[in-house]
Design a protein around this motif. Structure first.
Motif, mmCIF file in Angstrom:
data_model
loop_
_atom_site.group_PDB
_atom_site.id
_atom_site.type_symbol
_atom_site.label_atom_id
_atom_site.label_comp_id
_atom_site.label_asym_id
_atom_site.label_seq_id
_atom_site.Cartn_x
_atom_site.Cartn_y
_atom_site.Cartn_z
ATOM 1 N N LYS A 127 0.815 -1.208 0.000
ATOM 2 C CA LYS A 127 0.000 0.000 0.000
ATOM 3 C C LYS A 127 0.856 1.269 0.000
ATOM 4 O O LYS A 127 0.438 2.306 -0.509
ATOM 5 C CB LYS A 127 -0.919 0.025 1.233
ATOM 6 C CG LYS A 127 -1.867 -1.167 1.314
ATOM 7 C CD LYS A 127 -2.864 -1.172 0.176
ATOM 8 C CE LYS A 127 -3.874 -2.315 0.327
ATOM 9 N NZ LYS A 127 -4.795 -2.391 -0.833
ATOM 10 N N THR A 128 2.043 1.191 0.616
ATOM 11 C CA THR A 128 2.955 2.337 0.664
ATOM 12 C C THR A 128 4.366 1.861 0.349
ATOM 13 O O THR A 128 4.645 0.646 0.358
ATOM 14 C CB THR A 128 2.971 3.014 2.056
ATOM 15 O OG1 THR A 128 3.688 2.176 2.983
ATOM 16 C CG2 THR A 128 1.568 3.257 2.580
ATOM 17 N N LEU A 219 2.859 4.672 -5.504
ATOM 18 C CA LEU A 219 2.893 4.449 -4.061
ATOM 19 C C LEU A 219 3.130 5.742 -3.289
ATOM 20 O O LEU A 219 4.005 6.543 -3.645
ATOM 21 C CB LEU A 219 3.996 3.456 -3.705
ATOM 22 C CG LEU A 219 3.888 2.041 -4.265
ATOM 23 C CD1 LEU A 219 5.109 1.230 -3.831
ATOM 24 C CD2 LEU A 219 2.604 1.359 -3.793
ATOM 25 N N PRO A 220 2.384 5.941 -2.183
ATOM 26 C CA PRO A 220 2.689 7.067 -1.298
ATOM 27 C C PRO A 220 3.947 6.789 -0.478
ATOM 28 O O PRO A 220 4.258 5.631 -0.172
ATOM 29 C CB PRO A 220 1.450 7.146 -0.395
ATOM 30 C CG PRO A 220 0.867 5.776 -0.417
ATOM 31 C CD PRO A 220 1.194 5.191 -1.759
ATOM 32 N N ASP A 222 5.854 7.225 3.092
ATOM 33 C CA ASP A 222 5.414 7.310 4.485
ATOM 34 C C ASP A 222 5.845 8.627 5.130
ATOM 35 O O ASP A 222 6.927 9.164 4.859
ATOM 36 C CB ASP A 222 5.987 6.124 5.271
ATOM 37 C CG ASP A 222 5.577 4.792 4.650
ATOM 38 O OD1 ASP A 222 4.597 4.201 5.101
ATOM 39 O OD2 ASP A 222 6.258 4.364 3.681
ATOM 40 N N THR A 254 4.106 12.477 -1.351
ATOM 41 C CA THR A 254 5.440 12.073 -1.778
ATOM 42 C C THR A 254 6.456 13.148 -1.441
ATOM 43 O O THR A 254 6.110 14.208 -0.908
ATOM 44 C CB THR A 254 5.454 11.768 -3.293
ATOM 45 O OG1 THR A 254 6.687 11.127 -3.629
ATOM 46 C CG2 THR A 254 5.289 13.031 -4.125
#
Length: 320
Positions: A127-128, A219-220, A222, A254
């Motif tokens: 997810k990330t 993807l983001p 964190d 990001t």
């Protein structure tokens, strides 16, 4: 009265002397031949030649341009704010703090994109970006070549943000490659890569090309990793907003950066003011050829914490 006339004459002579301190021409350093920076550099140099002072334009690179200007072998050039921050601090690849090169203006935003094949993300529950590190996946990964601003920022995000090196990824059974935008996109689409990462502007044709061929996720990054890199390198947080890429349906956070112009510190203040004024006055014209230049604005032109030319600071502060 005679003393007053003499004083006025001296002031006039001093003004002429100051004007004569402008160099005959300036040298602009841009990017590799054929790239966006190379084309933008030629356009900017041509614009300034018409409006302020004769200027030549040549090839260069984000790291090299800072050093070239500091050695007075060029006068103004393109880089990214993150690389310039590293130069000011003397962070690798710079051996020591670089003097003589200062900020002229942040031109437009740069975003770090982590583009992963959707089938790989689904299969591994990703997810990330942090999930890749937590799971120590044997990922087939690529970024741009060492020496580019992209590789510099992406590598330091892994190292400082996540505590992971290229060697660590390889120790998990993964692979780290270096490629151009085109080659990396092809490798991802041909299933020779699982993820391709790079830094580029808000609207990027390479991402649209990838999305036209395969399903991907962006993807983001964190929060903690973004913050750690910001503390080390002076980067920030941007959001990739929906509406540009079909794989982005909600904002993706990001690492944020800027393409910027740096300039010789010892250039006359009035000359640098005129350069900034001409750039601002021709912004709309330049943005017709280089869409990202529409983002140029006085509020973001000068960043805190890095040395900037007083002529540029003077101009941009008056436009806010």
């Amino acid at each position: 009265m005679k003393k007053l006339l003499v004083a006025l004459l001296l002031v006039g002579l001093l003004s002429v002397s100051m004007a004569q301190k402008w160099p005959a021409q300036l040298r602009f350093v841009s990017g590799p031949s054929g790239g966006t920076w190379f084309a933008l550099g030629g356009t900017l140099a041509g614009m300034w030649s018409e409006t302020v002072i004769p200027m030549t334009s040549g090839t260069g690179g984000g790291t090299a341009n800072i050093l070239t200007i500091s050695r007075a072998q060029a006068d103004i050039g393109l880089t990214t704010l993150s690389v310039f921050n590293a130069a000011v601090k003397g962070i690798d690849p710079f051996k020591e703090p670089v003097k003589g090169t200062v900020l002229f203006a942040n031109l437009y935003r740069q975003y770090a994109y982590f583009i992963m094949r959707k089938d790989y993300a689904t299969k591994n529950g990703i997810k990330t970006l942090g999930d890749v590190i937590k799971k120590k996946l044997p990922i087939r990964f690529a970024t741009l070549t060492p020496g580019t601003a992209s590789e510099f920022v992406i590598r330091l995000l892994f190292e400082k943000g996540y505590g992971v090196s290229w060697s660590d990824i390889k120790s998990w059974g993964g692979r780290v490659e270096f490629a151009s935008y085109t080659d990396g996109a092809n490798l991802l689409c041909d299933n020779h890569l699982d993820m391709f990462a790079f830094q580029i502007s808000r609207v990027a044709s390479v991402i649209m090309d990838i999305e036209s061929r395969i399903e991907v996720v962006i993807l983001p990054v964190d929060d903690e990793a973004i913050q750690k890199l910001a503390e080390y390198l002076g980067t920030t947080k941007f959001f990739i907003e929906p509406g540009i890429y079909k794989s982005v349906t909600q904002p993706v956070q990001t690492v944020g950066d800027y393409t910027c112009l740096v300039i010789r510190q010892d250039l006359p203040e009035d000359l640098v003011y005129k350069l900034a004024e001409a750039l601002w006055n021709r912004k709309e014209q330049i943005a017709k050829a280089f869409t990202d230049m529409a983002e140029l604005n006085p509020r973001e032109a000068i960043s805190e914490g890095v040395p900037a030319h007083p002529g540029a600071v003077n101009f941009w502060s008056k436009q806010k």
